[in-house]
Design an enzyme around this catalytic site. Structure first.
Site, short mmCIF file in Angstrom:
data_model
loop_
_atom_site.label_atom_id
_atom_site.label_comp_id
_atom_site.label_asym_id
_atom_site.label_seq_id
_atom_site.Cartn_x
_atom_site.Cartn_y
_atom_site.Cartn_z
N GLY A 258 0.79 -1.23 0.00
CA GLY A 258 0.00 0.00 0.00
C GLY A 258 0.82 1.27 0.00
N HIS B 292 9.34 6.54 4.17
CA HIS B 292 8.82 7.14 5.40
C HIS B 292 8.46 6.06 6.40
CE1 HIS B 292 5.61 6.63 2.42
NE2 HIS B 292 4.81 6.34 3.44
N HIS C 231 6.04 5.18 9.40
CA HIS C 231 4.81 5.55 10.10
C HIS C 231 5.01 5.25 11.58
CE1 HIS C 231 1.97 5.69 6.52
NE2 HIS C 231 2.91 4.93 6.00
P1 5GP Z 1 2.12 5.13 2.39
O1 5GP Z 1 0.75 4.64 2.01
O2 5GP Z 1 2.93 5.54 1.19
O3 5GP Z 1 2.87 4.19 3.30
O4 5GP Z 1 1.87 6.41 3.29
C1 5GP Z 1 1.73 7.69 2.78
C2 5GP Z 1 1.15 8.53 3.88
O5 5GP Z 1 1.35 9.89 3.57
C3 5GP Z 1 -0.36 8.33 4.07
O6 5GP Z 1 -0.62 7.92 5.40
C4 5GP Z 1 -0.94 9.71 3.76
O7 5GP Z 1 -2.04 10.03 4.58
C5 5GP Z 1 0.23 10.64 3.98
N1 5GP Z 1 0.23 11.83 3.15
C6 5GP Z 1 0.05 11.89 1.80
N2 5GP Z 1 0.14 13.15 1.38
C7 5GP Z 1 0.41 13.91 2.48
C8 5GP Z 1 0.60 15.32 2.67
O8 5GP Z 1 0.57 16.12 1.74
N3 5GP Z 1 0.85 15.73 3.93
C9 5GP Z 1 0.90 14.87 4.99
N4 5GP Z 1 1.14 15.39 6.20
N5 5GP Z 1 0.71 13.54 4.85
C10 5GP Z 1 0.47 13.07 3.60
#
Ligand code: 5GP
Ligand code: ZN
Length: 113
Positions: free
Chosen positions: A92, A99, A101
């Site tokens: 996902g 990053h 989490h």
């Molecule tokens: P991934 O799904 O790639 O592991 O997580 C990406 C995360 O980035 C998601 O939890 C999403 O809510 C967060 N996210 C996406 N765009 C932005 C943004 O512009 N600002 C912030 N603060 N979080 C973001």
């Protein structure tokens, strides 16, 4: 480069920053999945964990150490928290800048969905 997290790191896009140093930035997730949901990123652009090199070991370890420090500050250290790095489609991953989490403040299920 058209990377949203590089833009956040350069302050070209606003975010709620909770920690910053020369190597990393931590900010609140825009769509939180737990009472505490913070993203910890390297300032260097690295697309996925598959793109990590030997030279990135230190910064990746640093993200985990900083996440623990933030967990203590946010009072979720003793109750517990989860660190997640999604890589590619099945996990996902939606933002292709590595990053971590940091999730906490509620009971988490296992296995993850
Ligand atoms: P991934 O799904 O790639 O592991 O997580 C990406 C995360 O980035 C998601 O939890 C999403 O809510 C967060 N996210 C996406 N765009 C932005 C943004 O512009 N600002 C912030 N603060 N979080 C973001
Ligand atoms: Zn980037």
């Amino acid at each position: 480069m058209d990377c949203i997290f590089c833009k956040i790191a350069k302050k070209e896009i606003p975010s709620k920053i909770v920690y910053e140093d020369d190597k990393c930035l931590a900010f609140e997730d825009i769509n939180p999945q737990a009472p505490v949901h913070i993203l910890v990123i390297p300032k260097k652009h690295i697309a996925t964990t598959l793109d990590l090199g030997e030279e990135d070991k230190e910064v990746i370890g640093h993200l985990v150490v900083i996440a623990a420090q933030i967990a203590k500050e946010k009072q979720i250290a003793d109750s517990g928290y989860r660190l997640v790095i999604n890589t590619n489609r099945d996990a996902g991953q939606t933002v292709f800048h590595v990053h971590l989490h940091l999730l906490g403040g509620r009971v988490m299920s296992w296995p993850p969905g």
